[in-house]
Design an enzyme around this catalytic site. Structure first.
Site, PDB file in Angstrom:
ATOM      1  N   ARG A 137      12.191  -3.899   7.267  1.00 10.10           N
ATOM      2  CA  ARG A 137      13.587  -4.501   7.916  1.00 10.10           C
ATOM      3  C   ARG A 137      14.561  -3.587   7.225  1.00 10.10           C
ATOM      4  O   ARG A 137      14.822  -4.077   5.984  1.00 10.10           O
ATOM      5  CB  ARG A 137      13.682  -5.842   8.156  1.00 10.10           C
ATOM      6  CG  ARG A 137      12.554  -6.350   9.280  1.00 10.10           C
ATOM      7  CD  ARG A 137      12.886  -7.716   9.316  1.00 10.10           C
ATOM      8  NE  ARG A 137      11.627  -8.485  10.034  1.00 10.10           N
ATOM      9  CZ  ARG A 137      11.063  -9.524  10.255  1.00 10.10           C
ATOM     10  NH1 ARG A 137      11.888 -10.433   9.908  1.00 10.10           N
ATOM     11  NH2 ARG A 137       9.902  -9.886  10.956  1.00 10.10           N
ATOM     12  N   GLN A 155       3.676 -10.009   5.399  1.00  8.98           N
ATOM     13  CA  GLN A 155       3.443 -11.422   5.923  1.00  8.98           C
ATOM     14  C   GLN A 155       1.964 -11.709   5.942  1.00  8.98           C
ATOM     15  O   GLN A 155       1.068 -10.907   6.038  1.00  8.98           O
ATOM     16  CB  GLN A 155       3.915 -11.093   7.243  1.00  8.98           C
ATOM     17  CG  GLN A 155       5.427 -10.792   7.577  1.00  8.98           C
ATOM     18  CD  GLN A 155       5.766 -10.709   8.815  1.00  8.98           C
ATOM     19  OE1 GLN A 155       5.168 -10.496   9.808  1.00  8.98           O
ATOM     20  NE2 GLN A 155       7.002 -11.287   9.237  1.00  8.98           N
TER      21      GLN A 155
END
Ligand SMILES: [Zn+2]
Length: 413
Positions: A137, A155
């Site tokens: 991001r 993640q």
């Protein structure tokens, strides 16, 4: 996602950026770029131990691992809605043929395409995919800080594809994983339930009856566990209710950690279904379930929670072996080799530095145990065991040490 700070200023010796450098867990490089952490062997070892723990808990509950590329065509995110939703946070990549790609900010759209590779019978469901992988991001440089906010986020992601009558059981199983995982660190958990606003059902996808059923199931699960659920009406996303778990660390700061989210949107957008008992296509429900969420952020929480003095099972070096003088090096090396063979991460501190200097270094590195080997120990074929947390524990034979270390590892003490 930032912590709610209940304490006064953060004591300096807990700062994960400083401890990360002192303990050599991770680094940043100007050449690589801000918000892009590089993990050292010690930091990588810890990340793998944490991820293995989550995987162990998931595997028992029927999850299967999948793997996906970090890049995708624009089309996937146009279908999922992420192209619009993530907007400027997306890292764009253009191929030499002029095609538009993006680095993935989420894994769910990719996972839907594995599920959708062929028609699914209701007999196969629930399908449970687990995938520890990075997302990217484009956070603004001024917003970046240590590991808490980064541009490359690992993640421990998982997605369950199931039928309406299956989601309650799946959520209960994920809740078990969350409790078992956070329990190992002594983290208390306060779950928050984000629900629909019954007055404004036009804002939500799916019929009200299903939303009520979902809310009731989540309440039932909480009741069954004797957990008080903090309910927030009108806080759900348009596509489904969610449970966020909030924990408090050793200095009283609150962190939002695991999330379980129900999703009726992606199955709709990607037309995900199963063939039911009557041979009809039936829309399915998706569950998003991250346990640590971001491994970077979780590492920052752990480093500050423990002030770098990690539990035995998670310590990069578990035992330091210290010969008093040159004459004891042979015996020390034999003990180190025996421990290493049994899977204990043991390191010899036998360089030319003075004994006190070596012990100071071991204490700075916050190694859980060290073994001192001098004349007495060499003669008796044993070692004197010193604990970081409990002081001198006395002379121990090698078998006794092996038993103690294996036990602490197994208990994740
Ligand atoms: Zn997801």
């Amino acid at each position: 996602m930032s912590p709610k700070d209940n304490s006064s200023e953060k004591p300096k010796h807990r700062d994960h950026r400083e401890l990360g450098r002192e303990l050599e867990l991770f680094t940043f490089s100007d050449l690589v770029g801000a918000g892009l952490p590089l993990w050292t062997p010690k930091g990588t070892l810890m990340r793998n131990l944490l991820d293995d723990f989550v995987w162990e808990l998931r595997k028992k509950r029927g999850y299967e691992q999948v793997d996906i590329p970090h890049l995708t065509k624009k089309d996937l995110y146009e279908t999922s809605g992420h192209w619009e939703k993530f907007g400027e946070e997306l890292f764009h990549v253009t191929s030499r043929e002029g095609h538009e790609f993006a680095l993935k900010p989420m894994n769910c759209p990719h996972h839907t395409q594995i599920y959708a590779m062929r028609p699914r019978s209701y007999r196969e469901l629930p399908v449970r995919y687990a995938n520890t992988t990075k997302v990217y991001r484009d956070e603004q440089t001024g917003e970046l800080g240590g590991l808490v906010r980064v541009r490359s986020i690992t993640q421990d992601d998982a997605h369950v594809f199931c039928r309406r009558e299956q989601f309650a059981k799946e959520i209960a199983a994920i809740w078990d994983i969350v409790e078992e995982f956070y329990g190992a660190f002594g983290f208390p958990l306060a779950p928050r339930l984000s629900l629909h606003d019954p007055e404004h059902m036009e804002k939500y996808l799916g019929e009200q009856a299903l939303w009520e059923e979902m809310a009731d199931s989540l309440r039932d699960i909480a009741r069954g566990r004797g957990v008080r659920l903090h309910e927030q009406f009108g806080e759900a996303a348009f596509y489904g209710p969610k449970i966020d778990f909030v924990t408090t660390d050793s200095i009283g700061r609150e962190w939002q950690v695991a999330t379980i989210q129900l999703d009726m949107n992606l199955p709709e957008r990607f037309d995900l279904a199963c063939i039911n008992e009557n041979g009809e296509r039936e829309r399915i429900i998706m569950i998003h379930a991250a346990i640590m969420g971001s491994l970077e952020r979780f590492m920052a929480i752990l480093i500050e929670h423990y002030a770098g003095a990690f539990p035995f099972w998670l310590s990069p070096v578990q035992v330091a072996v210290v010969p008093v003088g040159e004459a004891h090096r042979g015996h020390a090396e034999r003990i180190r080799a025996t421990l290493a063979e049994a899977g204990v991460r043991a390191k010899a501190y036998s360089d030319d530095e003075t004994l006190s200097k070596r012990i100071r270094e071991i204490k700075t590195q916050k190694i859980p145990y060290f073994l001192v080997i001098g004349d007495k120990e060499a003669a008796a074929g044993c070692a004197t065991l010193e604990s970081r947390d409990a002081g001198t524990l006395g002379q121990c034979a090698t078998e006794e040490l092996l038993k103690r270390f294996a036990d602490e590892n197994a208990r994740r003490a």
